[in-house]
Design an enzyme around this catalytic site. Structure first.
Site, short mmCIF file in Angstrom:
data_model
loop_
_atom_site.label_atom_id
_atom_site.label_comp_id
_atom_site.label_asym_id
_atom_site.label_seq_id
_atom_site.Cartn_x
_atom_site.Cartn_y
_atom_site.Cartn_z
N GLU A 102 27.41 21.56 93.63
CA GLU A 102 26.58 22.74 93.22
C GLU A 102 26.91 23.17 91.87
O GLU A 102 26.59 23.61 91.84
CB GLU A 102 26.15 23.24 94.17
CG GLU A 102 26.17 22.40 95.34
CD GLU A 102 25.22 23.13 96.40
OE1 GLU A 102 25.01 24.35 96.50
OE2 GLU A 102 25.03 22.34 97.44
N ASN A 118 29.45 15.92 93.42
CA ASN A 118 27.83 16.30 95.06
C ASN A 118 27.02 17.38 94.16
O ASN A 118 27.74 18.65 93.56
CB ASN A 118 29.12 16.80 96.71
CG ASN A 118 28.23 16.46 97.07
OD1 ASN A 118 26.90 15.52 97.71
ND2 ASN A 118 27.78 17.28 98.27
N HIS A 122 18.03 17.28 100.02
CA HIS A 122 17.64 17.41 101.02
C HIS A 122 16.49 17.70 100.41
O HIS A 122 16.35 18.20 99.44
CB HIS A 122 18.10 19.01 100.59
CG HIS A 122 19.47 19.05 101.10
ND1 HIS A 122 19.49 18.60 102.94
CD2 HIS A 122 20.80 19.20 100.71
CE1 HIS A 122 20.97 18.86 102.87
NE2 HIS A 122 21.29 19.09 101.56
N GLU A 179 23.76 14.04 101.85
CA GLU A 179 23.21 15.45 103.02
C GLU A 179 21.73 14.80 103.29
O GLU A 179 21.33 15.84 103.52
CB GLU A 179 23.37 16.38 102.33
CG GLU A 179 25.26 16.60 101.87
CD GLU A 179 25.61 18.70 101.91
OE1 GLU A 179 24.47 18.89 100.93
OE2 GLU A 179 26.49 18.33 100.79
N ASP A 188 17.69 15.43 104.60
CA ASP A 188 17.48 15.60 105.75
C ASP A 188 16.11 16.02 104.90
O ASP A 188 15.84 16.29 103.64
CB ASP A 188 18.07 17.08 106.05
CG ASP A 188 18.07 17.77 105.50
OD1 ASP A 188 17.88 17.90 104.23
OD2 ASP A 188 19.35 18.68 106.04
#
Ligand code: XIL
Length: 364
Positions: free
Chosen positions: A185, A228, A265, A293, A295
């Site tokens: 990030e 990432n 996400h 990741e 979701d």
């Protein structure tokens, strides 16, 4: 000036050892009868083969992903490994594990030079013992960073602290992990396409990302080194473009980077229409891509299937990780974004994902 170019020049690239070996074999025999190593190796799967449905239909996420030459992983919390329902699903369905918090800076180096690895070791050893691969997450991140690091103002001190942190964590697991999220990030949200403000950028300058990747390569030459981030799934977004320019620049100058992780996400709408384009454009730079990741708010089946299909359709997309097992395990409290409900039952999205990978749906 190139914003990702640090003061230090990259080392000159050397001839790969394999090329030297083939050349000396040819010299030794004095004939061309010795085939180059590459010609003797099994041919890579073609894109058509890769896209073809596999003959065997598996009934779990990990096994079915493997049929497609990929892994299917989940984030794991050490504190939940005592829960039988949790570990039963983990070991039945997933063949890759990312420690959810246990390898972060605030968990591993709470005070300078004092390292602790209890919960991280617990997850790593358990996973490797069961043949699950492990993604290391994460080495350099502005968040979940202890105050003592955030308070450093001297570049020499921060550089040595950052390198020591990278070196200590990577050395502990050298040769054992599949990939490390070296930097997490680092880019700003919104339209700038630039690195976000953080102690690393503000004290070391924009070259800190390159410095981190070079330190990581020295610490473990075999593990895949990933960048990432989130909100880099939509191709036209400034943040996506900023990361793309950085990776392109790294590849052009020989800065070691092997993969880009797309956190994914998503809101209820799921992935942007351009997600597959984004994955393939990054892959075309010569890096692997992964969904790291995943979701999705309320877990709509179509959104989940589209996310997984985007990966399957890109040859260098090596795997998908969901960010938790049951909804009750999710960091997105109240959004029910995962593939299993609070009671460990498979949700509709689970069946959609398995079917999208060509597996056979089994209820339960
Ligand atoms: C989250 C964890 O799931 C939570 O348990 C923790 O409190 C905060 O971090 N991006 C990342 C992950 O890279 O490390 C974050 O994980 C979610 C967002």
């Amino acid at each position: 000036m190139n914003p990702f170019h640090p003061a230090r020049r990259p080392a000159r690239r050397r001839t790969p050892a394999s090329a030297v070996l083939v050349a000396s074999a040819l010299l030794a025999t004095g004939t061309a009868a010795v085939a180059p190593a590459a010609a003797q190796a099994a041919p890579a799967r073609s894109a058509a083969q890769d896209a073809a449905a596999p003959a065997v239909k598996a009934s779990t996420l990990g096994a079915q992903a493997a049929q497609r030459g990929r892994y299917f992983g989940t984030a794991v919390a050490a504190g939940k490994l005592g829960n039988g329902q949790y570990t039963a699903i983990l070991d039945r369905e997933f063949n890759s594990v990312t420690p959810e918090n246990e390898l972060k800076w605030d968990a591993t180096e709470r005070s300078r030079g004092s390292f602790s690895f209890g919960p991280a070791d617990q997850i790593v050893n358990r996973s490797l013992g069961r043949g699950q691969r492990v993604r290391g997450h994460t080495l350099v991140w502005h968040s979940q960073l202890p105050g003592w690091v955030g308070g450093i103002t001297d570049a020499g001190t921060l550089r040595s602290v950052m390198k020591n942190h990278i070196n200590t964590l990577m050395s502990r697991y050298r040769g054992k992990l599949y990939a490390w999220d070296v930097v997490n990030e680092a880019f700003a949200d919104g339209g700038s396409g630039q690195l976000r403000s953080s102690v690393f950028r503000n004290v070391l300058g924009t070259g800190f990302v390159e410095e981190a990747f070079r330190a990581a390569r020295s610490a473990d030459p075999s593990v895949k080194l990933c960048y990432n981030d989130y909100s880099i799934e939509n191709w036209s977004d400034a943040k996506t473009q900023g990361v793309y320019r950085m990776v392109r620049d790294f590849k052009a100058r020989g800065v070691p980077i092997d993969c880009v992780g797309f956190q994914a996400h998503f809101g209820t709408g799921g992935p942007p229409a351009s997600f597959q384009t984004t994955l393939s454009n990054f892959a075309a730079l010569g890096v692997d891509v992964q969904i790291t990741e995943l979701d999705i708010a309320q877990a709509p089946s179509g959104a989940y299937a589209n996310s997984v299909r985007a990966c399957l359709n890109v040859a260098r997309c090596t795997g998908v990780t969901v960010w938790g097992i049951r909804d009750s395990d999710s960091w997105r409290t109240g959004q029910n974004p995962l593939l299993f409900d609070n009671n460990g039952n498979k949700k509709a999205a689970y069946q959609a994902v398995l079917t999208a990978m060509g597996g056979s749906a089994v209820r339960g």
